[in-house]
Design a protein around this motif. Structure first.
Motif, short mmCIF file in Angstrom:
data_model
loop_
_atom_site.label_atom_id
_atom_site.label_comp_id
_atom_site.label_asym_id
_atom_site.label_seq_id
_atom_site.Cartn_x
_atom_site.Cartn_y
_atom_site.Cartn_z
N LEU A 39 -20.19 -14.02 -3.77
CA LEU A 39 -21.43 -14.18 -3.01
C LEU A 39 -21.32 -15.32 -2.00
O LEU A 39 -21.95 -15.27 -0.93
N ILE A 40 -20.51 -16.32 -2.32
CA ILE A 40 -20.27 -17.40 -1.37
C ILE A 40 -19.54 -16.86 -0.14
O ILE A 40 -19.87 -17.20 1.00
N LEU A 60 -19.54 -3.10 -5.88
CA LEU A 60 -20.78 -3.43 -6.59
C LEU A 60 -21.76 -4.13 -5.66
O LEU A 60 -22.98 -3.92 -5.75
N TYR A 61 -21.22 -4.96 -4.78
CA TYR A 61 -22.06 -5.66 -3.82
C TYR A 61 -22.75 -4.67 -2.89
O TYR A 61 -23.95 -4.79 -2.61
N GLN A 62 -22.00 -3.68 -2.43
CA GLN A 62 -22.57 -2.68 -1.53
C GLN A 62 -23.64 -1.85 -2.23
O GLN A 62 -24.57 -1.35 -1.58
N MET A 63 -23.55 -1.74 -3.56
CA MET A 63 -24.55 -0.99 -4.32
C MET A 63 -25.72 -1.88 -4.76
O MET A 63 -26.57 -1.44 -5.52
N GLU A 64 -25.70 -3.12 -4.29
CA GLU A 64 -26.77 -4.08 -4.59
C GLU A 64 -26.95 -4.29 -6.09
O GLU A 64 -28.05 -4.32 -6.63
N CYS A 65 -25.81 -4.49 -6.76
CA CYS A 65 -25.84 -4.74 -8.21
C CYS A 65 -26.11 -6.20 -8.55
O CYS A 65 -26.37 -6.53 -9.71
N PHE A 66 -26.05 -7.09 -7.55
CA PHE A 66 -26.24 -8.51 -7.79
C PHE A 66 -27.54 -8.96 -7.12
O PHE A 66 -27.70 -8.79 -5.91
N ASP A 73 -27.09 -5.82 -12.32
CA ASP A 73 -27.61 -4.50 -12.68
C ASP A 73 -26.53 -3.44 -12.46
O ASP A 73 -26.45 -2.82 -11.40
N LEU A 74 -25.71 -3.23 -13.49
CA LEU A 74 -24.63 -2.25 -13.37
C LEU A 74 -25.07 -0.83 -13.70
O LEU A 74 -24.28 0.11 -13.56
N ARG A 75 -26.32 -0.67 -14.12
CA ARG A 75 -26.82 0.69 -14.33
C ARG A 75 -26.83 1.48 -13.03
O ARG A 75 -26.79 2.72 -13.04
#
Length: 225
Positions: free
Chosen positions: A203-204, A35-41, A59-61
């Motif tokens: 994220l930390i 999810l991080y790689q997909m920039e969901c946060f 943004d999980l869409r």
């Protein structure tokens, strides 16, 4: 247990349970990384449906654009459902962002899916619930991200009016802003695979947040809205 009995009732087939349990377990850190790689946060200043300002937006869409990650998220929820021995006859995605996830959960568990419209059709059958179902059966609600649980509650209320039961709901991520307690008041058991605290910890590790900032965000999210 069979996938479909003679009278049309459905349950998770034993072979499906074995298949899901034998699949490589999905770790929280693994899904977080995807999810991080997909920039969901995203951190900054955003406003939720409730009107509340939030310093972090999930943004999980975005994952619908990656079949692999979408299926991973669905598989993670299926693993959790089986681990907790959750029983249900149909799967319903909370309209409309969770529909892709609900479709995959239905497929993985070989359990029928229904679709709840935001409002009944004004033509044709004028149905609010699409699909083939029997009154009195139990629906599992699937959501992507949950804040207060209001969307789940509204969906459960509408489905119950159609003479279906709703006892459990699951999400990919819980923002930990009161959903579990709120939904419990409506006799709904809520669970999620990821939590906001886990995301902040992730994220930390990416050096995108400090412990101090994490606590500031948690305090902000704890404020009533």
């Amino acid at each position: 247990m069979t996938a479909a009995t003679a009278n049309g009732n459905h349950a998770i087939d034993d072979s499906v349970v074995v298949k899901v349990q034998s699949a490589s377990p999905i770790e929280e850190t693994t899904l977080f990384e995807e999810l991080y790689q997909m920039e969901c946060f995203r951190t900054g200043e955003f406003y939720l449906k409730s009107g509340q300002m939030t310093p972090i937006y999930i943004d999980l869409r975005r994952i619908m654009s990656s079949p692999r990650v979408l299926r991973m998220a669905a598989q993670a929820m299926c693993n959790k459902l089986i681990a907790n021995n959750i029983k249900f006859d149909y799967v319903v995605g909370v309209p409309y962002a969770a529909l892709p996830l609900a479709t995959l959960v239905s497929d993985i568990l070989n359990t029928p899916m229904l679709m709840k419209r935001k409002e009944a059709k004004a033509y044709g059958t004028k149905q609010l619930i699409e699909g083939v179902y029997q009154p009195g059966k139990t629906v599992l609600l699937v959501e992507d991200v949950v804040t207060s649980g209001e969307s789940i509650r509204e969906t459960a209320e509408a489905i119950r009016k159609e003479n279906l039961k709703v006892t459990d709901a699951i999400a990919v991520l819980d923002r930990q802003q009161g959903a579990s307690a709120n939904l419990a008041e409506d006799k709904l058991n809520f669970m999620s695979f990821l939590t906001m605290e886990g995301i902040l910890d992730g994220l930390i590790t990416k050096n995108e947040m400090t412990e101090e900032r994490k606590h500031q965000i948690i305090e902000h999210l704890a404020k009533p809205f």
